[in-house]
Design a protein around this motif. Structure first.
Motif, PDB file in Angstrom:
ATOM      1  N   LYS A 176      -4.500 -13.730 -14.721  1.00 46.81           N
ATOM      2  CA  LYS A 176      -3.651 -13.949 -15.901  1.00 46.81           C
ATOM      3  C   LYS A 176      -2.284 -13.289 -15.756  1.00 46.81           C
ATOM      4  O   LYS A 176      -1.283 -13.797 -16.259  1.00 46.81           O
ATOM      5  N   THR A 177      -2.256 -12.119 -15.099  1.00 48.80           N
ATOM      6  CA  THR A 177      -0.961 -11.413 -14.976  1.00 48.80           C
ATOM      7  C   THR A 177       0.005 -12.209 -14.109  1.00 48.80           C
ATOM      8  O   THR A 177       1.221 -12.046 -14.215  1.00 48.80           O
ATOM      9  N   ARG A 178      -0.540 -13.025 -13.205  1.00 51.63           N
ATOM     10  CA  ARG A 178       0.336 -13.812 -12.330  1.00 51.63           C
ATOM     11  C   ARG A 178       0.320 -15.292 -12.721  1.00 51.63           C
ATOM     12  O   ARG A 178       0.474 -16.173 -11.891  1.00 51.63           O
ATOM     13  N   PHE A 179       0.156 -15.544 -14.010  1.00 51.17           N
ATOM     14  CA  PHE A 179       0.221 -16.904 -14.538  1.00 51.17           C
ATOM     15  C   PHE A 179       1.377 -16.957 -15.553  1.00 51.17           C
ATOM     16  O   PHE A 179       1.495 -16.069 -16.411  1.00 51.17           O
ATOM     17  N   ALA A 180       2.219 -17.966 -15.427  1.00 45.68           N
ATOM     18  CA  ALA A 180       3.379 -18.081 -16.327  1.00 45.68           C
ATOM     19  C   ALA A 180       3.808 -19.540 -16.408  1.00 45.68           C
ATOM     20  O   ALA A 180       3.206 -20.400 -15.760  1.00 45.68           O
ATOM     21  N   GLY A 181       4.831 -19.796 -17.186  1.00 42.47           N
ATOM     22  CA  GLY A 181       5.402 -21.144 -17.252  1.00 42.47           C
ATOM     23  C   GLY A 181       6.733 -21.180 -16.497  1.00 42.47           C
ATOM     24  O   GLY A 181       7.495 -20.219 -16.545  1.00 42.47           O
ATOM     25  N   LEU A 182       6.946 -22.272 -15.771  1.00 40.81           N
ATOM     26  CA  LEU A 182       8.280 -22.540 -15.205  1.00 40.81           C
ATOM     27  C   LEU A 182       8.627 -23.902 -15.757  1.00 40.81           C
ATOM     28  O   LEU A 182       8.191 -24.923 -15.227  1.00 40.81           O
ATOM     29  N   HIS A 183       9.364 -23.923 -16.855  1.00 40.72           N
ATOM     30  CA  HIS A 183       9.627 -25.186 -17.529  1.00 40.72           C
ATOM     31  C   HIS A 183      10.962 -25.760 -17.059  1.00 40.72           C
ATOM     32  O   HIS A 183      12.037 -25.370 -17.537  1.00 40.72           O
ATOM     33  N   PHE A 184      10.869 -26.677 -16.086  1.00 44.88           N
ATOM     34  CA  PHE A 184      12.043 -27.395 -15.588  1.00 44.88           C
ATOM     35  C   PHE A 184      12.318 -28.568 -16.529  1.00 44.88           C
ATOM     36  O   PHE A 184      11.419 -29.062 -17.211  1.00 44.88           O
ATOM     37  N   PHE A 185      13.562 -29.048 -16.510  1.00 39.25           N
ATOM     38  CA  PHE A 185      13.918 -30.205 -17.334  1.00 39.25           C
ATOM     39  C   PHE A 185      14.231 -31.408 -16.439  1.00 39.25           C
ATOM     40  O   PHE A 185      14.546 -31.246 -15.267  1.00 39.25           O
ATOM     41  N   ASN A 186      14.149 -32.559 -17.022  1.00 40.57           N
ATOM     42  CA  ASN A 186      14.303 -33.805 -16.287  1.00 40.57           C
ATOM     43  C   ASN A 186      15.718 -34.373 -16.468  1.00 40.57           C
ATOM     44  O   ASN A 186      16.150 -34.519 -17.619  1.00 40.57           O
ATOM     45  N   PRO A 187      16.464 -34.717 -15.415  1.00 38.94           N
ATOM     46  CA  PRO A 187      16.143 -34.515 -13.998  1.00 38.94           C
ATOM     47  C   PRO A 187      16.531 -33.113 -13.524  1.00 38.94           C
ATOM     48  O   PRO A 187      17.591 -32.603 -13.912  1.00 38.94           O
ATOM     49  N   VAL A 188      15.671 -32.551 -12.672  1.00 42.37           N
ATOM     50  CA  VAL A 188      15.858 -31.166 -12.224  1.00 42.37           C
ATOM     51  C   VAL A 188      17.212 -30.989 -11.528  1.00 42.37           C
ATOM     52  O   VAL A 188      17.868 -29.955 -11.668  1.00 42.37           O
ATOM     53  N   SER A 189      17.650 -32.020 -10.806  1.00 40.94           N
ATOM     54  CA  SER A 189      18.900 -31.884 -10.054  1.00 40.94           C
ATOM     55  C   SER A 189      20.127 -31.894 -10.955  1.00 40.94           C
ATOM     56  O   SER A 189      21.200 -31.474 -10.549  1.00 40.94           O
ATOM     57  N   LYS A 190      19.966 -32.338 -12.209  1.00 41.29           N
ATOM     58  CA  LYS A 190      21.138 -32.434 -13.097  1.00 41.29           C
ATOM     59  C   LYS A 190      21.111 -31.373 -14.195  1.00 41.29           C
ATOM     60  O   LYS A 190      22.146 -31.022 -14.740  1.00 41.29           O
ATOM     61  N   VAL A 191      19.912 -30.915 -14.589  1.00 37.81           N
ATOM     62  CA  VAL A 191      19.817 -29.948 -15.682  1.00 37.81           C
ATOM     63  C   VAL A 191      19.550 -28.569 -15.073  1.00 37.81           C
ATOM     64  O   VAL A 191      18.483 -28.332 -14.524  1.00 37.81           O
ATOM     65  N   PRO A 192      20.535 -27.666 -15.171  1.00 36.27           N
ATOM     66  CA  PRO A 192      20.394 -26.419 -14.410  1.00 36.27           C
ATOM     67  C   PRO A 192      19.405 -25.404 -14.992  1.00 36.27           C
ATOM     68  O   PRO A 192      18.989 -24.494 -14.282  1.00 36.27           O
ATOM     69  N   LEU A 193      19.024 -25.561 -16.267  1.00 36.20           N
ATOM     70  CA  LEU A 193      18.209 -24.495 -16.878  1.00 36.20           C
ATOM     71  C   LEU A 193      16.723 -24.598 -16.528  1.00 36.20           C
ATOM     72  O   LEU A 193      16.182 -25.696 -16.381  1.00 36.20           O
ATOM     73  N   VAL A 194      16.072 -23.439 -16.408  1.00 35.39           N
ATOM     74  CA  VAL A 194      14.607 -23.371 -16.308  1.00 35.39           C
ATOM     75  C   VAL A 194      14.135 -22.291 -17.283  1.00 35.39           C
ATOM     76  O   VAL A 194      14.637 -21.165 -17.249  1.00 35.39           O
ATOM     77  N   GLU A 195      13.183 -22.642 -18.169  1.00 32.92           N
ATOM     78  CA  GLU A 195      12.601 -21.627 -19.043  1.00 32.92           C
ATOM     79  C   GLU A 195      11.480 -20.923 -18.276  1.00 32.92           C
ATOM     80  O   GLU A 195      10.571 -21.581 -17.765  1.00 32.92           O
ATOM     81  N   VAL A 196      11.572 -19.600 -18.179  1.00 29.83           N
ATOM     82  CA  VAL A 196      10.513 -18.812 -17.544  1.00 29.83           C
ATOM     83  C   VAL A 196       9.664 -18.250 -18.686  1.00 29.83           C
ATOM     84  O   VAL A 196      10.108 -17.386 -19.440  1.00 29.83           O
ATOM     85  N   VAL A 197       8.457 -18.808 -18.825  1.00 30.17           N
ATOM     86  CA  VAL A 197       7.657 -18.544 -20.027  1.00 30.17           C
ATOM     87  C   VAL A 197       6.594 -17.482 -19.744  1.00 30.17           C
ATOM     88  O   VAL A 197       5.780 -17.642 -18.822  1.00 30.17           O
ATOM     89  N   SER A 198       6.595 -16.415 -20.539  1.00 29.03           N
ATOM     90  CA  SER A 198       5.564 -15.388 -20.408  1.00 29.03           C
ATOM     91  C   SER A 198       4.582 -15.509 -21.564  1.00 29.03           C
ATOM     92  O   SER A 198       4.992 -15.610 -22.718  1.00 29.03           O
ATOM     93  N   HIS A 199       3.267 -15.473 -21.271  1.00 33.20           N
ATOM     94  CA  HIS A 199       2.274 -15.375 -22.351  1.00 33.20           C
ATOM     95  C   HIS A 199       1.889 -13.901 -22.474  1.00 33.20           C
ATOM     96  O   HIS A 199       2.466 -13.042 -21.781  1.00 33.20           O
ATOM     97  N   GLY A 200       0.913 -13.595 -23.325  1.00 31.23           N
ATOM     98  CA  GLY A 200       0.577 -12.193 -23.628  1.00 31.23           C
ATOM     99  C   GLY A 200       0.272 -11.353 -22.396  1.00 31.23           C
ATOM    100  O   GLY A 200       0.573 -10.154 -22.374  1.00 31.23           O
ATOM    101  N   SER A 201      -0.327 -11.928 -21.345  1.00 32.22           N
ATOM    102  CA  SER A 201      -0.749 -11.115 -20.198  1.00 32.22           C
ATOM    103  C   SER A 201       0.137 -11.271 -18.962  1.00 32.22           C
ATOM    104  O   SER A 201      -0.135 -10.660 -17.932  1.00 32.22           O
ATOM    105  N   THR A 202       1.166 -12.095 -19.037  1.00 31.47           N
ATOM    106  CA  THR A 202       2.042 -12.236 -17.855  1.00 31.47           C
ATOM    107  C   THR A 202       2.695 -10.884 -17.572  1.00 31.47           C
ATOM    108  O   THR A 202       3.251 -10.263 -18.480  1.00 31.47           O
ATOM    109  N   SER A 203       2.618 -10.417 -16.322  1.00 30.76           N
ATOM    110  CA  SER A 203       3.210  -9.103 -16.026  1.00 30.76           C
ATOM    111  C   SER A 203       4.724  -9.222 -15.899  1.00 30.76           C
ATOM    112  O   SER A 203       5.262 -10.302 -15.577  1.00 30.76           O
ATOM    113  N   ALA A 204       5.372  -8.061 -16.123  1.00 32.66           N
ATOM    114  CA  ALA A 204       6.839  -8.027 -15.977  1.00 32.66           C
ATOM    115  C   ALA A 204       7.216  -8.371 -14.533  1.00 32.66           C
ATOM    116  O   ALA A 204       8.229  -9.041 -14.285  1.00 32.66           O
ATOM    117  N   ALA A 205       6.386  -7.951 -13.572  1.00 29.61           N
ATOM    118  CA  ALA A 205       6.698  -8.219 -12.157  1.00 29.61           C
ATOM    119  C   ALA A 205       6.689  -9.724 -11.891  1.00 29.61           C
ATOM    120  O   ALA A 205       7.557 -10.250 -11.186  1.00 29.61           O
TER     121      ALA A 205
END
Ligand code: NAD
Length: 692
Positions: free
Chosen positions: A447-476
């Motif tokens: 769980k500590t090494r599970f997270a979200g990497l929310h890319f947007f469509n199309p990845v090559s045109k939309v520069p943002l990625v949401e890095v999603v942490s849930h309750g147990s995602t570690s800071a590392a």
């Protein structure tokens, strides 16, 4: 002395021992080689890229004094930074300057470049990598430009609500076809090597190892300058310029209305009025640049530029992820895998549908082409991108990105399977856009090494990625993922595991409101036009068609279920379209007909007064809720995420910056009025009152 500089100086057969003293220890170093060629090398201290500050120009001026007194056979200007020639002006120095100070500073800076241009010896800018903005303008003040293969040239100031300010408006139209020069400055687009040669920006294109021969060819007068400026003669007459300027204004108007983006119009005016009088043009450029610097548009676009830097800073840790495995090669998996491989990572991809793996390779070739990669770089990208139907790559991957179907049971099976194979320490990230991570943790390997990497469509045109942490995602884990995003040239923003995360949570009320308006009988063109006039890159009805009406419906239903208060009733026209299989662009028909390409918004429709607020304020209200609930860490991160994921009118500086400009009290009062008129979905979030 850094090794790169040593290489250059070696290439110039300098006596390093004696000459080293003569180089100076500032941003510039100067030495003369055995062939009596002077080398003026820019190596900005404490920075990995060269930027042109006041100090850099003052130092240049001092060196020019010395060079005027003892002219070499030729003077070479080049950069000691592997990253390229120079990235442009130091924006931090400019942003808060008042008009008088800016005008004085620019006048002094112009004098330095005039001095460079006036030297009695041949001057040659040798450009590797990018020469942008003020960096390019320095190269333009040289007599010749030699491009090292791969070099690029651009004047991107319009993207900051400005136009070139260091003589570019005058020198580029003198050097090349003025219409092409104006086009470059009006769009801010970069000319890559061969285009730069065709346009006449680069006199020669050579590989580094042939540079010496190229320099000698210039010094011996073997490089022809005859063709220069020929096109310019046609526009020496003000009547010819007036006609061309009128056409340019019409073209610009289609993309950048004057009220929102004054800079391109100012640039056209300068050229139309002074295009045949260089000194007058220089004066007009200085005055206009100083004026534009004070505009809200420029301040907000510079803010957006700084917000981008801030997002990059968030991912500045060292990236320890070299091998990536992607599960699912559908719309998103293929985009993600191709992009990541192009950025230099080793990527393997599984999908039960082998056709999807084939389409992924095609997509990778297209993405490389769009990014101006040459044949070799494209081949290297494809070499790094491995269709891997049996999933052998999972065992070696430092990061596994899951982009399988948006179905919790399917994802659970995929996770359980991955859990048996992933190596210790590897991260598992899901690209889900509507499922909450907490509900997916039961089958993940760690769980500590599970997270979200929310890319947007199309990845090559939309520069943002949401890095999603849930309750147990570690800071590392979060830090490693943020660094990974940076390493693959995308912008990371850290967000919490809330319904819709940040971007979809904020965007959905805006989309739904637009579709509810359709239910009320308001024409779609009118709705889209209101958003375009506000400054959104695309109208919401067109956007819904682009995203896919089935996806919109899914995300809306899922958000309505998981939020304490549903966003809005699902518009009935949306359901009807989905039931009829008219899903938008991908099926050729949604709210618009897409069979003949992207529908053009009609320009003749009138917009009722409260329509724009009805669209935009629900988005601001959702942003306020996200801040109040800590979904995103700061106003800056929120504004940046909305600009770089949705294209939220960048000249307004982001949704919360726009709300602050109107006043939180005003926004709250307006929402209350809309609530009274249209219903509880407009109820102002408590954030407005708490922060008024
Ligand atoms: P898609 O349907 O285009 O692709 C899914 C792929 O997964 C298909 O190629 C399918 O063959 C494959 N697949 C099915 N079962 C599999 C299994 N057991 N193992 C491996 N692969 C399997 O879907 P998509 O639009 O690419 O969405 C993928 C994910 O990305 C979803 O979670 C979605 O929410 C998310 N997402 C989508 C978008 C978007 O605009 N489409 C944007 C952001 C995030």
């Amino acid at each position: 002395m850094d090794t790169r500089l040593k290489d250059y100086l070696n290439a110039a057969t300098l006596e390093l021992g004696g000459a080293a003293d003569a180089l100076g220890d500032g941003h510039w170093r100067y030495a003369v080689d055995d062939d009596q060629i002077g080398w003026l090398v820019l190596n900005c201290t404490d920075a990995s890229v060269n930027t042109i500050s006041d100090k850099v120009l003052r130092e240049l001026d001092a060196h020019l004094g010395q060079i005027e007194a003892e002219p070499p056979r030729a003077l070479i200007l080049r950069s000691a930074k592997p990253a390229g020639f120079a990235a442009g002006a130091d924006i931090h120095g400019l942003a808060d300057m008042d008009a008088d100070t800016a005008e004085q500073l620019l006048t002094d800076a112009h004098a330095v470049l005039n001095r460079l241009q006036g030297l009695s010896c041949p001057t040659i800018a040798v450009v590797h990598g990018a020469a942008l903005g003020a960096g390019f303008e320095i190269a333009l003040a040289c007599g010749y430009r030699i491009a090292i293969d791969g070099a690029s040239f651009g004047l991107p100031e319009v993207q900051l609500g400005l136009h070139p300010g260091l003589g570019g408006t005058m020198r580029l139209p003198q050097l090349i076809d003025p219409l092409q020069a104006m086009q470059m400055m009006l769009t801010g687009k970069t000319a890559h090597t061969s285009r730069a040669k065709d346009l006449g920006i680069a006199d020669l294109v050579v590989e580094e190892r042939h540079l010496r021969a190229a320099i000698h060819a210039v010094v011996k007068g073997e490089v022809d300058q005859q063709a220069r400026g020929l096109m310019g003669k046609a526009f020496g007459l003000s009547a010819a310029r007036s006609l061309a300027a009128e056409k340019m204004r019409r073209e610009v108007q289609k993309k950048a209305p004057k009220d929102h983006y004054p800079a391109p119009y100012a640039l056209i005016d300068i050229w139309a009025e002074h295009g045949d009088a260089p000194r007058a043009m220089q004066k007009a450029e200085i005055a206009s640049f100083a004026r534009l610097l004070q505009s809200e548009t420029s301040k907000n676009l510079i803010r957006a530029f700084k917000l981008r830097q801030k997002l990059k800073q968030g991912g500045k840790a060292h990236c320890d992820i070299a091998r990536v495995h992607v599960v699912g090669a559908g719309v998103m998996g293929a985009e993600i895998a191709a992009w990541v491989a192009m950025q230099g990572k080793q990527v393997s991809v599984t999908d039960p549908d082998e056709g999807a793996l084939g389409r992924m390779i095609r997509r990778a070739t297209e993405i490389c082409k769009d990014a101006h990669k040459d044949g070799l770089a494209t081949r290297d990208t494809l070499d790094r991108l491995m269709p891997d139907p049996k999933g052998y790559g999972v065992r070696n991957a430092d990061l596994v990105i899951e982009a399988g179907p948006e179905n919790p049971e399917v994802k659970a099976t995929i996770f359980a399977d991955l859990g048996r194979q992933m190596k210790t320490g590897a991260i598992l990230a899901t690209n889900t856009s509507s499922l909450q991570l907490e509900g997916l943790t039961a089958h993940v390997p760690a769980k500590t090494r599970f997270a979200g990497l929310h890319f947007f469509n199309p990845v090559s045109k939309v520069p943002l990625v949401e890095v999603v942490s849930h309750g147990s995602t570690s800071a590392a884990t979060r830090t490693r993922l943020m660094a990974f995003c940076n390493a693959i040239n995308r912008l990371p923003v850290a967000v919490a595991d809330a319904p819709g995360f940040l971007v979809n949570r904020a965007l959905m009320p805006y989309l739904l409101e637009a579709l509810l308006m359709l239910d009320e009988g308001i024409p779609k063109e009118r709705i889209d036009k209101a958003a375009l006039e506000f400054g959104m890159p695309m109208g919401p009805v067109t956007l819904a068609d682009q995203v896919g009406l089935d996806i919109c419906l899914d995300v809306a239903e899922s958000l309505n279920q998981s939020l304490d208060t549903p966003i809005a009733d699902i518009p009935s026209l949306l359901r009807e379209k989905v039931e009829a299989g008219n899903l938008g662009r991908k099926t050729g028909r949604g709210f618009y007909d897409w069979t003949d390409g992207t529908p053009a918004p009609s320009s003749s429709v009138a917009i009722p007064a409260d329509l724009t607020d009805r669209l935009i304020l629900p988005m601001l209200n959702a942003c306020a809720e996200c801040l109040r609930k800590g979904v995103v860490g700061s106003v800056e991160d929120l504004d940046a995420a909305m600009i770089f994921a949705t294209g939220f009118a960048p000249f307004r500086g982001g949704p919360m910056h726009y709300a602050a400009a109107r006043g939180f009290g005003t926004v709250r009062a307006r929402l209350a009025e809309l609530e009274a008129a249209h219903g509880a979905r407009f109820a102002p979030d408590p954030y407005w009152a708490e922060h008024a």
